[in-house]
Write an enzyme that holds these catalytic residues in place. Structure first.
Site, PDB file in Angstrom:
ATOM      1  N   ARG A  62      12.640   3.456   0.100  1.00 17.14           N
ATOM      2  CA  ARG A  62      11.332   3.352  -0.543  1.00 17.14           C
ATOM      3  C   ARG A  62      11.441   3.610  -2.050  1.00 17.14           C
ATOM      4  NH1 ARG A  62       7.824   7.516   1.144  1.00 17.14           N
ATOM      5  NH2 ARG A  62       6.085   6.257   0.426  1.00 17.14           N
ATOM      6  N   ARG A 101       6.384  -0.479  -7.388  1.00 20.67           N
ATOM      7  CA  ARG A 101       7.026   0.642  -6.677  1.00 20.67           C
ATOM      8  C   ARG A 101       7.683   0.150  -5.389  1.00 20.67           C
ATOM      9  NH1 ARG A 101       5.836   5.901  -6.824  1.00 20.67           N
ATOM     10  NH2 ARG A 101       4.813   5.909  -4.823  1.00 20.67           N
ATOM     11  N   CYS A 151       6.173  -5.322   0.779  1.00 20.58           N
ATOM     12  CA  CYS A 151       6.296  -4.022   0.121  1.00 20.58           C
ATOM     13  C   CYS A 151       6.208  -2.881   1.153  1.00 20.58           C
ATOM     14  CB  CYS A 151       5.270  -3.902  -0.992  1.00 20.58           C
ATOM     15  SG  CYS A 151       5.813  -2.760  -2.273  1.00 20.58           S
ATOM     16  N   GLU A 203       1.038 -12.035  -2.485  1.00 20.90           N
ATOM     17  CA  GLU A 203      -0.425 -12.257  -2.552  1.00 20.90           C
ATOM     18  C   GLU A 203      -0.932 -12.091  -3.984  1.00 20.90           C
ATOM     19  OE1 GLU A 203       1.063  -9.589  -1.672  1.00 20.90           O
ATOM     20  OE2 GLU A 203      -0.063  -7.825  -2.338  1.00 20.90           O
ATOM     21  N   GLY A 215       0.880  -1.167   0.000  1.00 23.25           N
ATOM     22  CA  GLY A 215       0.000   0.000   0.000  1.00 23.25           C
ATOM     23  C   GLY A 215       0.913   1.211   0.000  1.00 23.25           C
ATOM     24  N   HIS A 226       5.204  -8.666  -3.845  1.00 25.04           N
ATOM     25  CA  HIS A 226       3.806  -8.940  -3.471  1.00 25.04           C
ATOM     26  C   HIS A 226       3.451 -10.411  -3.640  1.00 25.04           C
ATOM     27  CE1 HIS A 226       2.030  -4.815  -3.096  1.00 25.04           C
ATOM     28  NE2 HIS A 226       3.164  -4.514  -3.708  1.00 25.04           N
TER      29      HIS A 226
HETATM   30  N1  GLN Z   1       6.055   2.672  -2.551  1.00 20.68           N
HETATM   31  C1  GLN Z   1       5.241   2.230  -1.469  1.00 20.68           C
HETATM   32  C2  GLN Z   1       5.735   2.732  -0.139  1.00 20.68           C
HETATM   33  O1  GLN Z   1       6.856   3.046   0.043  1.00 20.68           O
HETATM   34  C3  GLN Z   1       5.147   0.745  -1.432  1.00 20.68           C
HETATM   35  C4  GLN Z   1       4.438   0.242  -2.656  1.00 20.68           C
HETATM   36  C5  GLN Z   1       3.680  -1.020  -2.441  1.00 20.68           C
HETATM   37  O2  GLN Z   1       3.403  -1.416  -1.312  1.00 20.68           O
HETATM   38  N2  GLN Z   1       3.278  -1.624  -3.520  1.00 20.68           N
HETATM   39  O3  GLN Z   1       4.965   2.781   0.762  1.00 20.68           O
END
Ligand code: GLN
Length: 199
Positions: free
Chosen positions: A118, A147, A89, A184, A56, A182
């Site tokens: 990040r 990301r 993530c 999931e 997220g 990820h």
């Molecule tokens: N870029 C997001 C963060 O640093 C992480 C992205 C993701 O959970 N898919 O919070």
């Protein structure tokens, strides 16, 4: 392993239902008594043996955790060493002790001896899939990165479990598992099974 386990999926933002479904499928396949539940408020955590912190936006998830009082409840369980956590993530970011970007206002859970950056894979590769080797898996694993953060440094008893080239993307330290991808979103239950076996 305890007889019946309850695994909470932090349900604030991000890929929640997929984690819930993957975990419940593992319980089914393994014929193990256990359940995955949604965690939305501090008291939900009390019944959990383990917690999944999904992807997220880590800044948003952190803010809700702090404001709801869940940050303190989870931190207390980490201090008492009586909860297992898988962070994927954004969840991986939150498990770290250090963040490279000091400008970001983010309160980490600081469960693992690692430093994280990040959104570290750069623009052109912000989202990608990659077949990676994961320690103790006998065949490659197709990982989905969105990301994604990179684990830039580990120390203490934090162990590297997988890399993409030189970049660390999965680590484990006692009851804690951090992945920058990820699991999931993959049609492969091995990571959720691995987490269950850690309990
Ligand atoms: N870029 C997001 C963060 O640093 C992480 C992205 C993701 O959970 N898919 O919070």
């Amino acid at each position: 392993m305890v007889a019946i386990v309850t695994i909470g999926v932090l349900s604030l933002q991000g890929a929640v239902s997929e984690h819930l479904a993957s975990m419940n499928r593992v319980f089914q396949v393994e014929k193990q008594k256990g359940k995955a539940i949604l965690v939305r408020q501090p008291q939900d955590i009390d019944v959990c043996d383990a917690l999944i912190i999904p992807g997220g936006e880590s800044t948003t998830i952190s803010r809700i955790l702090v404001n709801s009082g869940m940050h303190d409840v989870i931190s207390e369980r980490i201090n008492q060493n009586n909860i297992a956590i898988m962070g994927t993530c954004a969840g991986c970011v939150l498990l770290a002790k250090e963040l490279i970007d000091t400008k970001t206002d983010l309160r980490l859970l600081q469960a693992m001896d690692m430093q994280v950056e990040r959104n570290a894979f750069g623009r052109q590769k912000e989202s990608f899939e990659k077949s990676i080797a994961i320690k103790s898996f006998t065949t490659p694993y197709n990982a989905v990165f969105i990301r994604a953060p990179i684990i830039t440094k580990v120390w203490g008893t934090c162990k590297v479990i997988a890399t993409v080239g030189k970049e660390i993307v999965m680590t484990r330290q006692s009851n804690y598992l951090a992945l920058s991808f990820h699991p999931e979103l993959a049609d492969d239950l091995r990571i959720h099974r691995y987490f269950l076996e850690m309990l």
